[in-house]
Design an enzyme around this catalytic site. Sequence first.
Site, PDB file in Angstrom:
ATOM      1  N   VAL A  96       0.877  -1.223  -0.087  1.00 36.76           N
ATOM      2  CA  VAL A  96       0.017   0.028   0.116  1.00 36.76           C
ATOM      3  C   VAL A  96       1.030   1.151  -0.019  1.00 36.76           C
ATOM      4  O   VAL A  96       1.586   1.249   1.027  1.00 36.76           O
ATOM      5  CB  VAL A  96      -0.979  -0.203   1.134  1.00 36.76           C
ATOM      6  CG1 VAL A  96      -1.824   1.287   1.258  1.00 36.76           C
ATOM      7  CG2 VAL A  96      -1.778  -1.060   1.258  1.00 36.76           C
ATOM      8  N   HIS A 100       3.224   3.624   6.374  1.00 35.10           N
ATOM      9  CA  HIS A 100       2.563   3.282   7.590  1.00 35.10           C
ATOM     10  C   HIS A 100       3.583   2.326   8.217  1.00 35.10           C
ATOM     11  O   HIS A 100       4.350   1.811   7.635  1.00 35.10           O
ATOM     12  CB  HIS A 100       1.109   2.352   6.980  1.00 35.10           C
ATOM     13  CG  HIS A 100       1.492   1.253   6.061  1.00 35.10           C
ATOM     14  ND1 HIS A 100       1.742   1.426   4.480  1.00 35.10           N
ATOM     15  CD2 HIS A 100       1.884  -0.348   6.200  1.00 35.10           C
ATOM     16  CE1 HIS A 100       1.857   0.241   4.038  1.00 35.10           C
ATOM     17  NE2 HIS A 100       1.928  -0.644   4.975  1.00 35.10           N
ATOM     18  N   HIS A 102       3.759  -0.846  10.855  1.00 36.23           N
ATOM     19  CA  HIS A 102       3.149  -2.089  11.383  1.00 36.23           C
ATOM     20  C   HIS A 102       3.322  -2.167  12.747  1.00 36.23           C
ATOM     21  O   HIS A 102       4.771  -2.164  13.093  1.00 36.23           O
ATOM     22  CB  HIS A 102       3.421  -3.320  10.651  1.00 36.23           C
ATOM     23  CG  HIS A 102       2.957  -3.635   9.098  1.00 36.23           C
ATOM     24  ND1 HIS A 102       2.047  -4.268   8.821  1.00 36.23           N
ATOM     25  CD2 HIS A 102       3.656  -2.959   8.127  1.00 36.23           C
ATOM     26  CE1 HIS A 102       2.056  -4.128   7.408  1.00 36.23           C
ATOM     27  NE2 HIS A 102       2.989  -3.340   6.988  1.00 36.23           N
TER      28      HIS A 102
HETATM   29  P1  AMP Z   1       2.633  -3.358   3.616  1.00 32.59           P
HETATM   30  O1  AMP Z   1       3.102  -4.714   2.544  1.00 32.59           O
HETATM   31  O2  AMP Z   1       3.621  -3.033   4.253  1.00 32.59           O
HETATM   32  O3  AMP Z   1       2.297  -2.189   2.430  1.00 32.59           O
HETATM   33  O4  AMP Z   1       1.210  -3.587   4.351  1.00 32.59           O
HETATM   34  C1  AMP Z   1       0.098  -3.535   3.801  1.00 32.59           C
HETATM   35  C2  AMP Z   1      -0.892  -3.910   4.874  1.00 32.59           C
HETATM   36  O5  AMP Z   1      -2.254  -3.295   4.738  1.00 32.59           O
HETATM   37  C3  AMP Z   1      -1.072  -5.626   4.816  1.00 32.59           C
HETATM   38  O6  AMP Z   1      -0.481  -6.003   5.862  1.00 32.59           O
HETATM   39  C4  AMP Z   1      -2.462  -5.455   4.570  1.00 32.59           C
HETATM   40  O7  AMP Z   1      -3.153  -6.686   5.365  1.00 32.59           O
HETATM   41  C5  AMP Z   1      -3.201  -4.361   5.043  1.00 32.59           C
HETATM   42  N1  AMP Z   1      -4.457  -4.008   4.332  1.00 32.59           N
HETATM   43  C6  AMP Z   1      -4.577  -3.893   3.132  1.00 32.59           C
HETATM   44  N2  AMP Z   1      -6.219  -3.427   2.998  1.00 32.59           N
HETATM   45  C7  AMP Z   1      -6.393  -3.321   4.225  1.00 32.59           C
HETATM   46  C8  AMP Z   1      -7.628  -2.713   4.892  1.00 32.59           C
HETATM   47  N3  AMP Z   1      -8.898  -2.536   3.935  1.00 32.59           N
HETATM   48  N4  AMP Z   1      -7.899  -3.180   6.047  1.00 32.59           N
HETATM   49  C9  AMP Z   1      -7.123  -3.230   6.925  1.00 32.59           C
HETATM   50  N5  AMP Z   1      -5.509  -3.391   6.488  1.00 32.59           N
HETATM   51  C10 AMP Z   1      -5.518  -3.528   5.082  1.00 32.59           C
END
Ligand code: AMP
Length: 114
Positions: A96, A100, A102
């Site tokens: 995404v 962000h 985690h």
């Molecule tokens: P990254 O790979 O660091 O970009 O992490 C993106 C995170 O966003 C992943 O752990 C997904 O599970 C999480 N994610 C994607 N869509 C959603 C959503 N609609 N609500 C909550 N988490 C999401």
Amino acid sequence: MADCIFCKMVNKEINTNIVYEDDDILAFRDIAPKAPVHVLIIPKKHISDMTKITEEDSKIIGKMHLAAVKIAKELGIAETGFRLVNNCLGDSGQEVMHIHYHLVGGRPLGDFVD
Ligand code: AMP
């Protein structure tokens, strides 16, 4: 950003499980949790990835860390420990493109890199 899923969450266009919110920050449960506690902490301002932060963003980045500790305390992982992870661009697996952290914890997390 109109096509950014996390901006849609900030604008409440998509329902999400919010655990913390202030003027600059939103935090919500990851939809696919990797640990008993897995929260995503985002700035309300759209910044695509860590390489795009500027001096003027330093307060927001600091606030994300303070929010992480506050959430960790509220969710009961401040004493047991946790990991705060940012994935940045391709090799990290960033999916995404809205910066962000985690916040993960609630179990032993093993090696840093899998
Ligand atoms: P990254 O790979 O660091 O970009 O992490 C993106 C995170 O966003 C992943 O752990 C997904 O599970 C999480 N994610 C994607 N869509 C959603 C959503 N609609 N609500 C909550 N988490 C999401």
